[in-house]
Design a protein around this motif. Structure first.
Motif, PDB file in Angstrom:
ATOM      1  N   GLU A   1      32.265  57.649  41.285  1.00  0.00           N
ATOM      2  CA  GLU A   1      33.671  57.800  40.980  1.00  0.00           C
ATOM      3  C   GLU A   1      33.927  57.652  39.475  1.00  0.00           C
ATOM      4  O   GLU A   1      33.033  57.256  38.717  1.00  0.00           O
ATOM      5  N   PRO A   2      35.148  57.970  38.994  1.00  0.00           N
ATOM      6  CA  PRO A   2      35.424  57.929  37.556  1.00  0.00           C
ATOM      7  C   PRO A   2      35.075  56.612  36.877  1.00  0.00           C
ATOM      8  O   PRO A   2      34.645  56.603  35.716  1.00  0.00           O
ATOM      9  N   GLY A   3      35.253  55.483  37.568  1.00  0.00           N
ATOM     10  CA  GLY A   3      34.906  54.201  36.961  1.00  0.00           C
ATOM     11  C   GLY A   3      33.447  54.118  36.546  1.00  0.00           C
ATOM     12  O   GLY A   3      33.116  53.508  35.518  1.00  0.00           O
ATOM     13  N   HIS A   4      32.571  54.725  37.317  1.00  0.00           N
ATOM     14  CA  HIS A   4      31.147  54.756  36.975  1.00  0.00           C
ATOM     15  C   HIS A   4      30.927  55.459  35.643  1.00  0.00           C
ATOM     16  O   HIS A   4      30.205  54.959  34.758  1.00  0.00           O
TER      17      HIS A   4
ATOM     18  N   ARG B   1      35.395  41.928  32.253  1.00  0.00           N
ATOM     19  CA  ARG B   1      36.487  42.878  32.033  1.00  0.00           C
ATOM     20  C   ARG B   1      37.516  42.841  33.151  1.00  0.00           C
ATOM     21  O   ARG B   1      38.575  43.469  33.047  1.00  0.00           O
ATOM     22  N   LEU B   2      37.199  42.162  34.254  1.00  0.00           N
ATOM     23  CA  LEU B   2      38.063  42.177  35.435  1.00  0.00           C
ATOM     24  C   LEU B   2      39.009  40.983  35.431  1.00  0.00           C
ATOM     25  O   LEU B   2      38.779  40.004  34.721  1.00  0.00           O
ATOM     26  N   PRO B   3      40.078  41.041  36.215  1.00  0.00           N
ATOM     27  CA  PRO B   3      41.019  39.910  36.266  1.00  0.00           C
ATOM     28  C   PRO B   3      40.348  38.637  36.771  1.00  0.00           C
ATOM     29  O   PRO B   3      39.289  38.672  37.403  1.00  0.00           O
ATOM     30  N   GLN B   4      40.999  37.522  36.510  1.00  0.00           N
ATOM     31  CA  GLN B   4      40.558  36.232  37.020  1.00  0.00           C
ATOM     32  C   GLN B   4      41.439  35.837  38.196  1.00  0.00           C
ATOM     33  O   GLN B   4      42.605  36.214  38.271  1.00  0.00           O
ATOM     34  N   ALA B   5      40.873  35.065  39.122  1.00  0.00           N
ATOM     35  CA  ALA B   5      41.639  34.658  40.299  1.00  0.00           C
ATOM     36  C   ALA B   5      41.005  33.419  40.914  1.00  0.00           C
ATOM     37  O   ALA B   5      39.840  33.099  40.654  1.00  0.00           O
ATOM     38  N   ARG B   6      41.792  32.730  41.736  1.00  0.00           N
ATOM     39  CA  ARG B   6      41.295  31.602  42.523  1.00  0.00           C
ATOM     40  C   ARG B   6      41.094  32.059  43.964  1.00  0.00           C
ATOM     41  O   ARG B   6      41.852  32.896  44.465  1.00  0.00           O
TER      42      ARG B   6
ATOM     43  N   THR C   1      35.993  46.137  49.410  1.00  0.00           N
ATOM     44  CA  THR C   1      35.245  45.856  48.191  1.00  0.00           C
ATOM     45  C   THR C   1      35.673  44.525  47.597  1.00  0.00           C
ATOM     46  O   THR C   1      36.865  44.294  47.345  1.00  0.00           O
ATOM     47  N   LEU C   2      34.713  43.649  47.334  1.00  0.00           N
ATOM     48  CA  LEU C   2      35.010  42.325  46.800  1.00  0.00           C
ATOM     49  C   LEU C   2      35.640  42.397  45.419  1.00  0.00           C
ATOM     50  O   LEU C   2      36.608  41.694  45.130  1.00  0.00           O
ATOM     51  N   HIS C   3      35.121  43.236  44.530  1.00  0.00           N
ATOM     52  CA  HIS C   3      35.544  43.231  43.125  1.00  0.00           C
ATOM     53  C   HIS C   3      36.824  44.008  42.867  1.00  0.00           C
ATOM     54  O   HIS C   3      37.381  43.897  41.775  1.00  0.00           O
ATOM     55  N   THR C   4      37.288  44.807  43.816  1.00  0.00           N
ATOM     56  CA  THR C   4      38.538  45.551  43.618  1.00  0.00           C
ATOM     57  C   THR C   4      39.623  45.032  44.542  1.00  0.00           C
ATOM     58  O   THR C   4      40.659  44.545  44.094  1.00  0.00           O
ATOM     59  N   ASP C   5      39.392  45.088  45.847  1.00  0.00           N
ATOM     60  CA  ASP C   5      40.420  44.699  46.806  1.00  0.00           C
ATOM     61  C   ASP C   5      40.623  43.187  46.873  1.00  0.00           C
ATOM     62  O   ASP C   5      41.767  42.703  46.830  1.00  0.00           O
ATOM     63  N   VAL C   6      39.529  42.429  46.992  1.00  0.00           N
ATOM     64  CA  VAL C   6      39.657  40.978  47.139  1.00  0.00           C
ATOM     65  C   VAL C   6      40.012  40.328  45.811  1.00  0.00           C
ATOM     66  O   VAL C   6      40.974  39.543  45.716  1.00  0.00           O
ATOM     67  N   LEU C   7      39.299  40.634  44.758  1.00  0.00           N
ATOM     68  CA  LEU C   7      39.609  40.070  43.451  1.00  0.00           C
ATOM     69  C   LEU C   7      41.005  40.484  42.994  1.00  0.00           C
ATOM     70  O   LEU C   7      41.810  39.659  42.546  1.00  0.00           O
ATOM     71  N   GLY C   8      41.320  41.760  43.120  1.00  0.00           N
ATOM     72  CA  GLY C   8      42.636  42.229  42.702  1.00  0.00           C
ATOM     73  C   GLY C   8      43.754  41.638  43.532  1.00  0.00           C
ATOM     74  O   GLY C   8      44.799  41.256  43.011  1.00  0.00           O
ATOM     75  N   GLY C   9      43.542  41.565  44.848  1.00  0.00           N
ATOM     76  CA  GLY C   9      44.560  40.986  45.709  1.00  0.00           C
ATOM     77  C   GLY C   9      44.825  39.527  45.400  1.00  0.00           C
ATOM     78  O   GLY C   9      45.977  39.089  45.337  1.00  0.00           O
ATOM     79  N   ARG C  10      43.767  38.747  45.196  1.00  0.00           N
ATOM     80  CA  ARG C  10      43.950  37.337  44.873  1.00  0.00           C
ATOM     81  C   ARG C  10      44.597  37.161  43.503  1.00  0.00           C
ATOM     82  O   ARG C  10      45.428  36.271  43.308  1.00  0.00           O
ATOM     83  N   ALA C  11      44.225  37.990  42.521  1.00  0.00           N
ATOM     84  CA  ALA C  11      44.856  37.907  41.201  1.00  0.00           C
ATOM     85  C   ALA C  11      46.353  38.179  41.286  1.00  0.00           C
ATOM     86  O   ALA C  11      47.131  37.672  40.480  1.00  0.00           O
ATOM     87  N   ALA C  12      46.762  38.960  42.290  1.00  0.00           N
ATOM     88  CA  ALA C  12      48.179  39.253  42.497  1.00  0.00           C
ATOM     89  C   ALA C  12      48.869  38.191  43.337  1.00  0.00           C
ATOM     90  O   ALA C  12      50.071  38.286  43.584  1.00  0.00           O
TER      91      ALA C  12
ATOM     92  N   TYR D   1      29.143  45.746  39.493  1.00  0.00           N
ATOM     93  CA  TYR D   1      30.450  45.145  39.220  1.00  0.00           C
ATOM     94  C   TYR D   1      30.301  43.824  38.463  1.00  0.00           C
ATOM     95  O   TYR D   1      31.112  43.513  37.578  1.00  0.00           O
ATOM     96  N   GLU D   2      29.289  43.041  38.795  1.00  0.00           N
ATOM     97  CA  GLU D   2      29.091  41.779  38.092  1.00  0.00           C
ATOM     98  C   GLU D   2      28.790  41.992  36.612  1.00  0.00           C
ATOM     99  O   GLU D   2      29.134  41.169  35.770  1.00  0.00           O
TER     100      GLU D   2
END
Length: 328
Positions: A232-235, A17-22, A281-292, A11-12
């Motif tokens: 999964e498809p992302g891979h 390519r992934l959203p940014q968040a605090r 998952t840090l890069h999908t659930d946590v990163l995505g949730g914080r970006a939202a 993921y790193e």
């Protein structure tokens, strides 16, 4: 390096390519979500690794959902599950002992369908996410008209017997016939359940010969199963980008489009700071949730973060949940 750490590195490698968040400076460790029931009005749950592992419910998860309902809380599944329609997901969860209504299930497939229905709809719902746009999920990202039109032929990474009737475009599953890859005008990646290296090679050749749109309805790299992780498809999408130079469009966590649908279903006036995204998952659930703009909790006992040195990893990559829970 164990499997969880290898996934973090994967993921790193696509972090730009992934959203940014605090994120918060420190997290709070909890045995379960019971300690924060009064802090949040709504709870969004990832499925794999949080509610279930493969086709097996995680012990106690259904009881937690019931307890949240009894406390007057809104509950919703927000999942990168694109292989079947939401109605089939509802049937699955009911078999596992959960009582989610269909409108309480938001999948990455829903985000794809919303976009395919047309850019003339609410742009907060139909954002096309190529990654790296940043900002809150409700702002959408990389808006553009969906490719296609009359006579446009989509080929799909999907099981041969898959139910594709909910998709608002004509889609044909890709198999072992090279002609299907050649004649397709674009590709939709839904499920890698029976995908093979031979099919990946056919798709790679087709895209090298004629670049076409690739829509990825499940950005996950892996998913936890009863006996290990599935690709999964992302891979496979990331490999296509590397091997062909194309740029895929992504639908699902951590991108804006899926969170926009979930928050819209919660209704107007919702206080995002009182909505908790719970995932593994840090890069999908946590990163995505914080970006939202949501609170986040990382579940560690059953999903892809199991066995992860969370202190060391979070210090290095800078993604930190508000809470770390063993299970919900």
């Amino acid at each position: 390096m164990n499997a969880a750490e290898e996934l973090i590195e994967a993921y790193e490698s696509i972090r730009a390519r992934l959203p940014q968040a605090r994120f918060c400076d420190h997290w709070r460790r909890l045995d379960s979500l019971e300690a924060v029931i009064d802090v949040y009005d709504a709870f969004l749950f990832d499925a794999f690794g949080v509610l279930n592992v493969g086709d097996t419910a995680i012990p106690g998860a259904a009881r937690r959902i019931e307890a949240l309902r009894a406390a007057g809380k809104r509950v919703m599944v927000v999942s990168n599950a694109a292989s079947v329609p939401a109605s089939a997901l509802g049937d699955k969860y009911r078999r596992l002992g959960f009582d989610f209504r269909t409108d309480e299930i938001v999948s990455s497939r829903d985000a794809l369908c919303a976009a395919l229905r047309g850019a003339d709809r609410d742009p907060l719902e139909v954002g096309w996410d190529r990654g790296g746009a940043g900002g809150p999920a409700v702002a959408g990202a990389m808006l553009a008209a969906p490719p296609g039109g009359a006579g446009f032929c989509w080929g799909a990474m999907a099981m041969a017997e898959a139910d594709l009737s909910d998709l608002p475009v004509a889609v044909t599953p890709l198999g072992d016939d090279e002609a299907g890859y050649v004649r397709s005008d674009g590709f939709i990646l839904l499920s890698a359940a029976d995908w093979s290296e031979a099919r990946q090679a056919r798709l790679t050749r087709a895209l090298r010969q004629r670049p076409r749109p690739v829509l990825v309805a499940n950005p996950d790299l892996v998913a936890p199963r009863e006996h290990g992780w599935s690709l999964e498809p992302g891979h496979f999408a990331r490999r296509l980008e590397r091997d062909t130079g194309i740029r895929c469009d992504y639908f699902g966590k951590p991108f804006a489009n899926i969170f926009s649908i979930a928050l819209r279903r919660l209704g107007a006036g919702v206080d995002y700071s009182r909505v908790l995204m719970v995932g593994d998952t840090l890069h999908t659930d946590v990163l995505g949730g914080r970006a939202a703009g949501l609170g986040t909790a990382l579940a560690t006992d059953h999903g892809v973060s199991r066995g992860l040195d969370l202190e060391a990893v979070s210090a290095r990559i800078g993604i930190r949940p508000d809470f770390v829970v063993r299970g919900i």
